[in-house]
Write an enzyme that holds these catalytic residues in place. Structure first.
Site, PDB file in Angstrom:
ATOM      1  N   GLU A   1     125.921 -28.275 102.818  1.00 41.79           N
ATOM      2  CA  GLU A   1     124.702 -29.060 102.917  1.00 41.79           C
ATOM      3  C   GLU A   1     124.467 -29.654 101.604  1.00 41.79           C
ATOM      4  O   GLU A   1     124.392 -29.234 100.372  1.00 41.79           O
ATOM      5  CB  GLU A   1     123.619 -27.737 102.585  1.00 41.79           C
TER       6      GLU A   1
ATOM      7  N   LYS B   1     125.114 -29.848 107.078  1.00 44.76           N
ATOM      8  CA  LYS B   1     123.625 -29.828 107.028  1.00 44.76           C
ATOM      9  C   LYS B   1     123.194 -30.694 106.064  1.00 44.76           C
ATOM     10  O   LYS B   1     122.798 -30.656 105.055  1.00 44.76           O
ATOM     11  CB  LYS B   1     123.375 -28.140 106.436  1.00 44.76           C
TER      12      LYS B   1
HETATM   13  P1  13P Z   1     114.248 -26.569 104.602  1.00 49.50           P
HETATM   14  O1  13P Z   1     114.266 -26.852 106.110  1.00 49.50           O
HETATM   15  O2  13P Z   1     112.849 -25.927 104.338  1.00 49.50           O
HETATM   16  O3  13P Z   1     114.672 -27.713 103.995  1.00 49.50           O
HETATM   17  O4  13P Z   1     115.119 -25.586 104.164  1.00 49.50           O
HETATM   18  C1  13P Z   1     116.507 -25.482 104.665  1.00 49.50           C
HETATM   19  C2  13P Z   1     117.381 -25.046 103.808  1.00 49.50           C
HETATM   20  O5  13P Z   1     118.232 -24.109 103.869  1.00 49.50           O
HETATM   21  C3  13P Z   1     117.549 -25.567 102.589  1.00 49.50           C
HETATM   22  O6  13P Z   1     118.665 -24.912 101.762  1.00 49.50           O
END
Ligand code: 13P
Length: 333
Positions: A177, A219
């Site tokens: 991510e 992500k």
């Molecule tokens: P949000 O969808 O609230 O941005 O959170 C996703 C997430 O896991 C952030 O690390």
């Protein structure tokens, strides 16, 4: 653990009509969420809230995987059943956030590098024992004057790849991510350029470190105008620029892209995902969600810390889960 197992897990998490529920808020973040509904962030309340989400009837039709926080993966329901067993029993795959947070980057006071590599191999082995089948690590990039810096981009890419390689070694599918934040008044073109640069650096490091692309999920943020941009791009433009950016840098071998919501409203996050799937045609990867706030804002409010609101909270949760499940197929109306 074979490569085939990693691939199977990743594919199951983004099976048709499914995405990921991010319920891995750290202690500080969940306290903020609970403050907004006037509820104390006690261990029991956190357990009850998440238990409510995980036991929502029909959730597994739209949710393939659930990301947990360290506390939650060890918690048990009041009848003694581990929450992990409840998730598995419902037909969802449990996963775990393994980074220990974004910490100030030395020499770059407004930027961060995400930590958590020390001792990670041992922690991963324990999480496997506790039932996790995938992991998550979030790198954070801020847009601003001279930001993100090359230092921020390279250090976070390196850490993301080290984390991903260690996860796969342990048989766990890494959710990689890199989040370019929506904070700021920049326009969508700036977000596009930065996101492309960040993702290119991440995939270069993943290649250098031998991460198996078929056994991971990406992500990313969507390519979107800054929160305070005076003229924010509309749904079609967000979808088109996000797809173009991803096509430029995400290898076709990656099975799925699961977006974060990052401060978009829940409806916006659904509309953007839906528009992308309508537009995507023969995109090589699944386009799905791994939303935290966009899935939880409504049920959190409906629940408001009161056991008597359980049914209303679950109804609010399934409504968002179903909407986003439909958006993964481009059939949200
Ligand atoms: P949000 O969808 O609230 O941005 O959170 C996703 C997430 O896991 C952030 O690390």
């Amino acid at each position: 653990m074979t490569k085939a197992t990693l691939e199977q897990t990743a594919e199951a998490m983004v099976a048709d009509g499914k995405g990921v529920l991010a319920a891995d808020e750290s202690s500080g973040t969940i306290k903020k969420r609970f403050d907004s509904i006037g509820t104390d962030s006690t261990e029991e309340n956190r357990r009850d809230y998440r238990h409510m989400l995980f036991t929502t009837p029909g959730a597994a039709e739209h949710i393939g995987g659930v990301i947990l926080f360290d506390e939650t993966i060890r918690q048990k329901a009041t009848d003694g059943t581990p929450l992990v067993e409840i998730i598995k029993g419902a037909g969802m795959i449990p996963g775990i956030k393994v980074d220990t947070g974004a910490k100030p980057l030395a020499g770059f006071p407004d930027e961060t590098v995400t930590e958590g590599l020390d001792g990670l191999r041992d922690r991963l082995a324990e999480y496997v024992e506790l039932g996790a089948r995938f992991t998550k690590w979030r790198g954070v990039y801020r847009i601003g004057e001279d930001m993100p810096s090359a230092a921020c981009i390279t250090t976070n890419a390196h850490a993301l790849a080290r984390y991903a390689a260690l996860s796969q070694e342990a048989g766990l599918v890494p959710i990689v991510e890199p989040e370019v934040l929506m904070d700021g008044d920049h326009d969508i073109e700036v977000c596009d350029l930065v996101t492309e640069e960040v993702l290119r650096a991440v995939f270069n490091e993943l290649a250098v470190q031998g991460v198996v692309l078929e056994g991971m999920l990406l992500k990313p943020n969507m390519v979107i105008s800054g929160q305070d941009c005076p003229e924010r791009a509309g749904v079609e433009e967000v979808a088109a620029l996000t797809l173009r950016c991803l096509r430029r840098v995400v290898p076709a071998a990656v099975p799925g892209i699961v977006f974060l919501s990052g401060g978009q409203s829940d409806e916006e996050a659904t509309l953007h995902l839906n528009a992308m799937n309508k537009m995507a045609g023969t995109a090589p990867w699944k386009l799905s969600f791994s939303y935290g706030r966009a899935l939880q804002a409504a049920p959190l409010k409906a629940w408001s810390g009161k056991p008597e609101n359980l049914a209303a909270a679950q109804a609010a949760f399934i409504e968002r889960a179903k909407a986003n499940g439909a958006a993964t197929l481009g059939s949200y109306a």
